[in-house]
Design an enzyme around this catalytic site. Sequence first.
Site, PDB file in Angstrom:
ATOM      1  N   GLU A  56       0.805  -1.215   0.000  1.00 42.48           N
ATOM      2  CA  GLU A  56       0.000   0.000   0.000  1.00 42.48           C
ATOM      3  C   GLU A  56       0.840   1.269   0.000  1.00 42.48           C
ATOM      4  O   GLU A  56       0.500   2.257  -0.663  1.00 42.48           O
ATOM      5  CB  GLU A  56      -0.941   0.005   1.217  1.00 42.48           C
ATOM      6  CG  GLU A  56      -1.960  -1.137   1.230  1.00 42.48           C
ATOM      7  CD  GLU A  56      -1.406  -2.475   1.683  1.00 42.48           C
ATOM      8  OE1 GLU A  56      -0.255  -2.513   2.167  1.00 42.48           O
ATOM      9  OE2 GLU A  56      -2.106  -3.494   1.557  1.00 42.48           O
ATOM     10  N   ASP A 115     -14.136 -10.459  10.416  1.00 37.57           N
ATOM     11  CA  ASP A 115     -12.681 -10.363  10.251  1.00 37.57           C
ATOM     12  C   ASP A 115     -11.998  -9.865  11.526  1.00 37.57           C
ATOM     13  O   ASP A 115     -10.824 -10.106  11.745  1.00 37.57           O
ATOM     14  CB  ASP A 115     -12.326  -9.424   9.088  1.00 37.57           C
ATOM     15  CG  ASP A 115     -12.234 -10.180   7.765  1.00 37.57           C
ATOM     16  OD1 ASP A 115     -12.131 -11.422   7.791  1.00 37.57           O
ATOM     17  OD2 ASP A 115     -12.266  -9.524   6.708  1.00 37.57           O
TER      18      ASP A 115
HETATM   19  C1  LIG Z   1      -1.438  -4.771   4.812  1.00 38.83           C
HETATM   20  C2  LIG Z   1      -2.504  -5.626   4.238  1.00 38.83           C
HETATM   21  N1  LIG Z   1      -2.967  -5.362   3.003  1.00 38.83           N
HETATM   22  C3  LIG Z   1      -3.958  -6.100   2.473  1.00 38.83           C
HETATM   23  C4  LIG Z   1      -4.522  -7.122   3.189  1.00 38.83           C
HETATM   24  C5  LIG Z   1      -5.660  -7.921   2.608  1.00 38.83           C
HETATM   25  N2  LIG Z   1      -5.199  -9.276   2.288  1.00 38.83           N
HETATM   26  C6  LIG Z   1      -5.464 -10.334   3.075  1.00 38.83           C
HETATM   27  S1  LIG Z   1      -4.761 -11.759   2.537  1.00 38.83           S
HETATM   28  C7  LIG Z   1      -4.121 -10.964   1.170  1.00 38.83           C
HETATM   29  C8  LIG Z   1      -3.310 -11.724   0.169  1.00 38.83           C
HETATM   30  C9  LIG Z   1      -2.138 -12.334   0.802  1.00 38.83           C
HETATM   31  O1  LIG Z   1      -1.486 -13.193  -0.073  1.00 38.83           O
HETATM   32  P1  LIG Z   1      -0.403 -14.190   0.493  1.00 38.83           P
HETATM   33  O2  LIG Z   1       0.526 -13.470   1.389  1.00 38.83           O
HETATM   34  O3  LIG Z   1       0.181 -14.889  -0.658  1.00 38.83           O
HETATM   35  O4  LIG Z   1      -1.272 -15.160   1.428  1.00 38.83           O
HETATM   36  P2  LIG Z   1      -1.709 -16.675   1.179  1.00 38.83           P
HETATM   37  O5  LIG Z   1      -1.632 -16.962  -0.268  1.00 38.83           O
HETATM   38  O6  LIG Z   1      -0.770 -17.496   1.963  1.00 38.83           O
HETATM   39  O7  LIG Z   1      -3.112 -16.763   1.723  1.00 38.83           O
HETATM   40  C10 LIG Z   1      -4.460  -9.608   1.187  1.00 38.83           C
HETATM   41  C11 LIG Z   1      -4.074  -8.651   0.156  1.00 38.83           C
HETATM   42  C12 LIG Z   1      -4.010  -7.360   4.475  1.00 38.83           C
HETATM   43  N3  LIG Z   1      -4.521  -8.318   5.277  1.00 38.83           N
HETATM   44  N4  LIG Z   1      -3.019  -6.609   4.980  1.00 38.83           N
END
Ligand SMILES: Cc1ncc(C[n+]2csc(CCOP(=O)(O)OP(=O)(O)O)c2C)c(N)n1
Lengths: 309, 275
Positions: A56, A115
């Site tokens: 972000e 959440d």
């Molecule tokens: C700072 C932040 N930005 C956005 C999110 C929303 N979000 C939750 S999971 C996710 C994707 C994460 O992907 P990854 O790290 O690959 O997780 P996995 O595939 O292991 O579930 C996002 C963007 C968040 N939780 N925190």
Amino acid sequence: MAELMVTRDAYGKTLVKLGQENQEIIVLDADCSSSTRTSVFREAFPDRFINFGVAEANMIGFAAGLATCGKIVFASTFAVFGSSRVFDQVRTSIAWPKLNVKIVVTHAGISVGEDGASHQAIEDIALMRSLANMTVIVPADGIETEKAIIACTKVPGPFYIRLGRAKFPIVFSNDYEFKIGQGIILRDGKDATIIAIGLMVFEALQAADELKKEGITVRVINMSTIKPIDKELIIQAAQDTRAIVTCEEHSIIGGLGSAVAEVLVENCPVPMKRIGVPDRFGFSATPDELLERFGMKSTHIVKAVKEIL
Amino acid sequence: MVEFNDKDIEKLETKAKDVRRWIIKMLAEAGSGHPGGSLSSTDIITALYFKIMNHKPDDPKWPDRDRFVLSKGHCCPALYAVLSLSGYFPTYELMRLRKIDSPLQGHTDMLSTPGVEISAGSLGQGLSVAGGMALAGKLNHKDYRVYVVFGDGESQEGQVWEAAMACPHYKLDNLCAFLDHNKLQIDGPVSEVMNIAPVTDKFKAFGWHTIEIDGHDMRQIIQAVNEAKNTFGQPTMVIAHTIKGKGVSFMEGKVGWHGVAPTKEKAEKALLELG
Ligand SMILES: Cc1ncc(C[n+]2csc(CCOP(=O)(O)OP(=O)(O)O)c2C)c(N)n1
Ligand SMILES: [Mg+2]
């Protein structure tokens, strides 16, 4: 029962409409496009949609750079990540240089529900409101969302527009004239005034209906622009009704309640109550359970009005 | 060093299956949450708690315990199931995931759940927190070790790379990180949304000892930890190649199962597959 609409759906659709009219509009997201609905814009204009991944702060920096080159930038993510996560980037690279970036966030407030605390932005209005040059808008429904999104493109400069996740009841009709910086009286009354934003506008209207049955008439104001706030309307309400209750899906510290209190204290002090999230973090539960637990339902507004009369 | 034989591996595999069953059950009951990344990190977290880490479920705050940080807080169902099966709290609590007044919050909350070492949910922060725990271990002359699991989408956050710089700088060889490299995030494949490759080379260049493993192979997980224990003067980054949704055929490798809970019917189908 009022018709329901997801405000972020209105956001996605409006972006596409604006994108057709104006080639300079560009939309950024940080791996949340399916949730923020910027995905709708991506499908329509893949070349003008930029995904930064889960980054972000970087997105906000790019937004600033794009804006210096004449782009009208919409940057979207969830409210927690578009405010507290990037506060200094917004402050230094966007608010201070007064750049044309519209930060439009979704999933604000406690109505994200299950959440839990990490995703419930209840400080974002306080943060964004404290930034010079920043305009802060919290639309009450899908119709006001569309109008606010269109309006903000006509005014150069930084905006923070705060949307929810849940379905919001429709409050406005299509002929509603939205003006930045103007509150609007939705119901008139003489015994007290309820000033509300976002999802809480509907609760406030329900409270007004309930009070009317008991012979108490209240003015209900939708104060969708929190900054710059409509001082005249607040002072007028204080003079006319001598009591004010504020309702917001945000901490009672620093948000709408504080903004209204600041105006009242310097101009026309009257008894006041702030309804919102008390000074604590939220937790996992359904949106309705959270509103109930934090005393933010129409029944609580009714009680608050009676208490200050 | 962690010693193991075929029987231990078999036991761990059975345990991981158990964990996966609970993940499905608790998510179906909650009606929301994140199956994909929970299932991809299940084997790593299971191996850590049931074979690798020194910890006392009846004394979660034991000062000498090894620490585990789940940086990607949305994958808490996997951690909750493991903690519960380890004895930190009864398994019936798992069915209260995400419900009002539950000890199991939608994202990890260290003040609500026994055994959870840090609150999370905003991605990108766990590697730093784990670094802090490892640094404290050095400063306090403690022998405990620190483990962390974070995501490949998550590693797009700048803070991950600030931590990536700091941990080798302070020679935190008591820290072993696992990158759950399941190749997917919310908006699609990591390589398309924001490429992180060559991620192993990046961590190596930042000063980490790097190991690439199959993150679903218990032997490789334990061997990687042993290698980390034998690595001095630098932290270890285990790049664990995994499959998002691992164990449930219709979830495997599917972006759409990132943050959607299975319906009761889908859950039944999944549980059948998991035996
Ligand atoms: C700072 C932040 N930005 C956005 C999110 C929303 N979000 C939750 S999971 C996710 C994707 C994460 O992907 P990854 O790290 O690959 O997780 P996995 O595939 O292991 O579930 C996002 C963007 C968040 N939780 N925190
Ligand atoms: Mg991933």
